[in-house]
Design a protein around this motif. Structure first.
Motif, PDB file in Angstrom:
ATOM      1  N   GLY A  53       0.790  -1.229   0.000  1.00  0.00           N
ATOM      2  CA  GLY A  53       0.000   0.000   0.000  1.00  0.00           C
ATOM      3  C   GLY A  53       0.819   1.273   0.000  1.00  0.00           C
ATOM      4  O   GLY A  53       0.354   2.315   0.476  1.00  0.00           O
ATOM      5  N   LEU A  54       2.037   1.226  -0.526  1.00  0.00           N
ATOM      6  CA  LEU A  54       2.886   2.428  -0.555  1.00  0.00           C
ATOM      7  C   LEU A  54       2.360   3.491  -1.518  1.00  0.00           C
ATOM      8  O   LEU A  54       2.746   4.653  -1.420  1.00  0.00           O
ATOM      9  CB  LEU A  54       4.321   2.065  -0.933  1.00  0.00           C
ATOM     10  CG  LEU A  54       5.117   1.302   0.114  1.00  0.00           C
ATOM     11  CD1 LEU A  54       6.515   1.005  -0.389  1.00  0.00           C
ATOM     12  CD2 LEU A  54       5.189   2.076   1.423  1.00  0.00           C
ATOM     13  N   GLU A  55       1.490   3.100  -2.426  1.00  0.00           N
ATOM     14  CA  GLU A  55       0.904   4.073  -3.357  1.00  0.00           C
ATOM     15  C   GLU A  55       0.074   5.096  -2.592  1.00  0.00           C
ATOM     16  O   GLU A  55       0.019   6.261  -2.960  1.00  0.00           O
ATOM     17  CB  GLU A  55       0.042   3.335  -4.402  1.00  0.00           C
ATOM     18  CG  GLU A  55      -0.560   4.219  -5.445  1.00  0.00           C
ATOM     19  CD  GLU A  55       0.453   4.764  -6.454  1.00  0.00           C
ATOM     20  OE1 GLU A  55       0.154   5.797  -7.057  1.00  0.00           O
ATOM     21  OE2 GLU A  55       1.536   4.171  -6.617  1.00  0.00           O
ATOM     22  N   ALA A  56      -0.551   4.671  -1.500  1.00  0.00           N
ATOM     23  CA  ALA A  56      -1.393   5.578  -0.705  1.00  0.00           C
ATOM     24  C   ALA A  56      -0.567   6.436   0.257  1.00  0.00           C
ATOM     25  O   ALA A  56      -0.999   7.515   0.653  1.00  0.00           O
ATOM     26  CB  ALA A  56      -2.426   4.770   0.075  1.00  0.00           C
ATOM     27  N   SER A  57       0.626   5.963   0.632  1.00  0.00           N
ATOM     28  CA  SER A  57       1.499   6.733   1.527  1.00  0.00           C
ATOM     29  C   SER A  57       2.105   7.904   0.772  1.00  0.00           C
ATOM     30  O   SER A  57       2.436   7.796  -0.402  1.00  0.00           O
ATOM     31  CB  SER A  57       2.616   5.842   2.065  1.00  0.00           C
ATOM     32  OG  SER A  57       2.093   4.757   2.761  1.00  0.00           O
ATOM     33  N   ARG A  58       2.278   9.013   1.493  1.00  0.00           N
ATOM     34  CA  ARG A  58       2.808  10.213   0.845  1.00  0.00           C
ATOM     35  C   ARG A  58       3.967  10.798   1.659  1.00  0.00           C
ATOM     36  O   ARG A  58       3.973  10.729   2.874  1.00  0.00           O
ATOM     37  CB  ARG A  58       1.718  11.264   0.679  1.00  0.00           C
ATOM     38  CG  ARG A  58       0.589  10.786  -0.219  1.00  0.00           C
ATOM     39  CD  ARG A  58      -0.309  11.947  -0.614  1.00  0.00           C
ATOM     40  NE  ARG A  58      -1.302  11.512  -1.569  1.00  0.00           N
ATOM     41  CZ  ARG A  58      -1.102  11.426  -2.878  1.00  0.00           C
ATOM     42  NH1 ARG A  58       0.066  11.742  -3.373  1.00  0.00           N
ATOM     43  NH2 ARG A  58      -2.066  11.028  -3.680  1.00  0.00           N
ATOM     44  N   LEU A  59       4.902  11.371   0.934  1.00  0.00           N
ATOM     45  CA  LEU A  59       6.020  12.081   1.531  1.00  0.00           C
ATOM     46  C   LEU A  59       6.065  13.451   0.872  1.00  0.00           C
ATOM     47  O   LEU A  59       6.286  13.545  -0.342  1.00  0.00           O
ATOM     48  CB  LEU A  59       7.335  11.322   1.317  1.00  0.00           C
ATOM     49  CG  LEU A  59       8.586  11.956   1.896  1.00  0.00           C
ATOM     50  CD1 LEU A  59       8.514  11.932   3.424  1.00  0.00           C
ATOM     51  CD2 LEU A  59       9.826  11.220   1.427  1.00  0.00           C
ATOM     52  N   PHE A  60       5.817  14.502   1.634  1.00  0.00           N
ATOM     53  CA  PHE A  60       5.741  15.867   1.112  1.00  0.00           C
ATOM     54  C   PHE A  60       4.705  15.967  -0.007  1.00  0.00           C
ATOM     55  O   PHE A  60       4.906  16.656  -1.000  1.00  0.00           O
ATOM     56  CB  PHE A  60       7.104  16.352   0.615  1.00  0.00           C
ATOM     57  CG  PHE A  60       8.181  16.290   1.648  1.00  0.00           C
ATOM     58  CD1 PHE A  60       8.115  17.071   2.790  1.00  0.00           C
ATOM     59  CD2 PHE A  60       9.269  15.434   1.502  1.00  0.00           C
ATOM     60  CE1 PHE A  60       9.099  17.023   3.750  1.00  0.00           C
ATOM     61  CE2 PHE A  60      10.257  15.371   2.452  1.00  0.00           C
ATOM     62  CZ  PHE A  60      10.173  16.169   3.585  1.00  0.00           C
ATOM     63  N   PRO A  66       5.908   5.879  -6.402  1.00  0.00           N
ATOM     64  CA  PRO A  66       6.547   6.507  -7.567  1.00  0.00           C
ATOM     65  C   PRO A  66       7.839   7.245  -7.202  1.00  0.00           C
ATOM     66  O   PRO A  66       8.792   7.243  -7.983  1.00  0.00           O
ATOM     67  CB  PRO A  66       5.492   7.487  -8.095  1.00  0.00           C
ATOM     68  CG  PRO A  66       4.204   6.967  -7.587  1.00  0.00           C
ATOM     69  CD  PRO A  66       4.519   6.314  -6.268  1.00  0.00           C
ATOM     70  N   LEU A  67       7.866   7.843  -6.023  1.00  0.00           N
ATOM     71  CA  LEU A  67       9.081   8.529  -5.581  1.00  0.00           C
ATOM     72  C   LEU A  67      10.232   7.539  -5.418  1.00  0.00           C
ATOM     73  O   LEU A  67      11.351   7.799  -5.871  1.00  0.00           O
ATOM     74  CB  LEU A  67       8.821   9.271  -4.269  1.00  0.00           C
ATOM     75  CG  LEU A  67       9.999  10.042  -3.686  1.00  0.00           C
ATOM     76  CD1 LEU A  67      10.432  11.154  -4.640  1.00  0.00           C
ATOM     77  CD2 LEU A  67       9.648  10.608  -2.331  1.00  0.00           C
ATOM     78  N   MET A  68       9.958   6.394  -4.792  1.00  0.00           N
ATOM     79  CA  MET A  68      10.995   5.370  -4.614  1.00  0.00           C
ATOM     80  C   MET A  68      11.475   4.839  -5.966  1.00  0.00           C
ATOM     81  O   MET A  68      12.682   4.672  -6.179  1.00  0.00           O
ATOM     82  CB  MET A  68      10.476   4.222  -3.745  1.00  0.00           C
ATOM     83  CG  MET A  68      10.284   4.607  -2.292  1.00  0.00           C
ATOM     84  SD  MET A  68       9.401   3.382  -1.300  1.00  0.00           S
ATOM     85  CE  MET A  68      10.284   1.889  -1.629  1.00  0.00           C
ATOM     86  N   LEU A  69      10.547   4.604  -6.879  1.00  0.00           N
ATOM     87  CA  LEU A  69      10.909   4.116  -8.210  1.00  0.00           C
ATOM     88  C   LEU A  69      11.761   5.142  -8.947  1.00  0.00           C
ATOM     89  O   LEU A  69      12.745   4.796  -9.608  1.00  0.00           O
ATOM     90  CB  LEU A  69       9.655   3.780  -9.009  1.00  0.00           C
ATOM     91  CG  LEU A  69       8.801   2.629  -8.485  1.00  0.00           C
ATOM     92  CD1 LEU A  69       7.502   2.527  -9.270  1.00  0.00           C
ATOM     93  CD2 LEU A  69       9.559   1.319  -8.517  1.00  0.00           C
ATOM     94  N   LEU A  70      11.405   6.407  -8.815  1.00  0.00           N
ATOM     95  CA  LEU A  70      12.174   7.475  -9.452  1.00  0.00           C
ATOM     96  C   LEU A  70      13.585   7.569  -8.866  1.00  0.00           C
ATOM     97  O   LEU A  70      14.568   7.697  -9.602  1.00  0.00           O
ATOM     98  CB  LEU A  70      11.453   8.815  -9.303  1.00  0.00           C
ATOM     99  CG  LEU A  70      12.179  10.019  -9.897  1.00  0.00           C
ATOM    100  CD1 LEU A  70      12.282   9.893 -11.408  1.00  0.00           C
ATOM    101  CD2 LEU A  70      11.466  11.303  -9.514  1.00  0.00           C
TER     102      LEU A  70
END
Length: 146
Positions: A53-60, A66-70
């Protein structure tokens, strides 16, 4: 052994000391191995991230997955570019240091250094090609978890 200084154990030891990584077989394989690790790792991270469920977690305000993949993609691309530059310098130094006669004896190292440059460029393109759909599409949509 006569006229070819590259033959024999002594000649091979000299070449190995004079032309270490990336002008050797290990250097020739770095870019393909980096891409393989990226390819398998990015899809494993995407699958695990969707399952957790990391898609629902947000950082800033940015979704974590997507941030981790980037970040993984940028790290691998940077490693490929740095390795390409290192390989180019190694190849260029070999061409400058060796005269025509020595180049024949050290031709294997020159070829491997040049091959490492080509591999870095080829697998840089392959990494971008792999990353485009992952970074542009919704990471978990196809898995039915949204």
């Amino acid at each position: 052994t006569g006229s070819d200084p590259g033959l024999g154990d002594r000649g091979r030891d000299f070449i190995a000391r004079k032309h270490p990584f990336p002008a050797n077989a290990a250097g020739f394989l770095v870019a393909p191995v980096l891409w393989f690790v990226y390819f398998t790792g990015i899809y494993a991270l995407q699958g695990a991230g969707c399952a957790l469920g990391l898609e629902a977690s947000r950082l800033f305000g940015v979704p974590m997955l997507p941030l981790m993949l980037l970040l993984v993609t940028v790290a691998i691309l940077a490693a490929m570019v740095l390795f390409g530059v290192w390989s180019y310098r190694s190849w260029h130094d070999l061409l400058e240091e060796l005269d025509e006669q020595e180049r024949k004896a050290h031709g294997h190292a020159v070829f491997l250094a040049y091959g490492a440059i080509l591999h870095a460029g080829l697998f840089l393109v392959a990494t971008v090609w792999t990353a485009v759909p992952i970074l542009l599409l919704d990471s978990c949509d196809a898995l039915g978890s949204t």
